[in-house]
Design a protein around this motif. Sequence first.
Motif, PDB file in Angstrom:
ATOM      1  N   VAL A 164       0.848  -1.184   0.000  1.00  0.00           N
ATOM      2  CA  VAL A 164       0.000   0.000   0.000  1.00  0.00           C
ATOM      3  C   VAL A 164       0.892   1.246   0.000  1.00  0.00           C
ATOM      4  N   GLY A 165       0.597   2.187  -0.889  1.00  0.00           N
ATOM      5  CA  GLY A 165       1.373   3.426  -0.957  1.00  0.00           C
ATOM      6  C   GLY A 165       2.564   3.364  -1.877  1.00  0.00           C
ATOM      7  N   GLY A 166       2.870   2.172  -2.414  1.00  0.00           N
ATOM      8  CA  GLY A 166       3.994   2.053  -3.335  1.00  0.00           C
ATOM      9  C   GLY A 166       3.571   2.316  -4.772  1.00  0.00           C
ATOM     10  N   VAL A 167       4.552   2.399  -5.642  1.00  0.00           N
ATOM     11  CA  VAL A 167       4.282   2.596  -7.062  1.00  0.00           C
ATOM     12  C   VAL A 167       3.847   1.277  -7.669  1.00  0.00           C
ATOM     13  N   GLU A 168       2.714   1.285  -8.362  1.00  0.00           N
ATOM     14  CA  GLU A 168       2.167   0.079  -8.964  1.00  0.00           C
ATOM     15  C   GLU A 168       2.842  -0.167 -10.309  1.00  0.00           C
ATOM     16  N   THR A 169       3.818  -1.052 -10.288  1.00  0.00           N
ATOM     17  CA  THR A 169       4.641  -1.272 -11.484  1.00  0.00           C
ATOM     18  C   THR A 169       4.252  -2.516 -12.267  1.00  0.00           C
ATOM     19  N   LEU A 170       3.444  -3.394 -11.684  1.00  0.00           N
ATOM     20  CA  LEU A 170       3.075  -4.642 -12.351  1.00  0.00           C
ATOM     21  C   LEU A 170       1.636  -4.585 -12.825  1.00  0.00           C
TER      22      LEU A 170
END
Length: 424
Positions: A164-170
């Motif tokens: 949660v709160g991270g960059v959604e890279t996938l």
Amino acid sequence: MIIEDPTDPAEIGYDDERILMIGDWWQKPHSQLENETLSSVGFDWKGDSILTNGKGLFQGACSSPGHSLEVVTVDRNRRYRFRIINTGTLHQLAFRIAQHRMHIVEVEGQLVEPLEVDYLELSPGQRYSVLVTTDQSPGDYWMNSVPRYLPMDNVTGPSILRYVGGVETLEAFDLPVASSLPSFPLEKNNWVTAQLTSKFSARRPMPSQPDLTLVFEIGSSINNVSFAPPAPGELPLLEYAYQRRLPANQASRWIDLGNNTVVDIVLQAIVNDVGICDSHPWHMHGHGFWELGSGSGKFEDGLAETPAAPVFRDTSVLYAYVDPEEQGRLVEGTPCGWRHIRMLTNNPGLWALHCHMTVHVMKGLAVAFGHAGGLIRSVGSGLSAGTFGCCNHTTHEQSAVTDRQGRISVSRILRTYLLHHPTS
């Protein structure tokens, strides 16, 4: 159904939990698979997909837009209990999370001493809990499930662990490139099973000596017999057990083990009639058992030391100790691996021990056993001819949790659980 132990978070040490159900999937109706299995067409041994919590992507004629991979969200710097369950039909699966280690802490309802692993391996019917610490940089991480010991033509089961709160890279709507997914080492018979030890073995002490030892040779059948339920018009198998009688058909007979008997069971794999030695996940109804060991070739007493704190579980893998390149060319009847377990008959009723690969149990890789027939009178009528207990992955007493119409009573389940597991 999961019965939560309120002491587990403190006992095991975790902040929250997640459930992952992984399993193989065919792009065919179940009825078609069943009909093919029992006909000359034969079973389709290679599934089309591996699902996580019922989600997955399939590239082919049956693919549909809008479907996505499973995404599991977590917070950073927390410890999670992942309950991982193989709900599949056929394939043993390996599971891994990129850049995250796992500690096994529970096996099929029993706490074990924490064991660190970088991947999990579980067969249909098996359940593990692992602890995962979310201590990586916020973002997305691949999780992956792959078949073991039986190929699926490069099929994988990806899913996403998302902070949660991270960059959604996938991307959850496209199948990833295989090289980007977590990889696995070569298959290894028995995996880390022998390293697992019970955390509270004193709560369920294993009897030191058996009263009886049964050896089941398992190839295309068990001791040359394929189990079959009584024919229509015959008594239910449970009624035969109550009356302490055996059906006329040898394939429908049950084994009377007596009450409070310590029984050792040797599951002896032999090469089947098409020159193959199969791996089998063996599941026991109504009871658990202690795992004593496994090995290659033919079982002999003294081949393995009895573990100091054996794990009490209900599903165990009988591995095929053969060179995969030789499969299909082996000599029928040759011993090719064994699993040694011990049980105590302390749960009256009629129960099954069977391979948890659906195609195998459909073809009769099962035995029925019972004890204390006089205590199962209350469910001796109103049942179908094939009834001998439910595959419910519990150790609850069948006669105590159902009424005469077979309806499940949750309150009776809980009362029976407390009766048989007062210290768990």
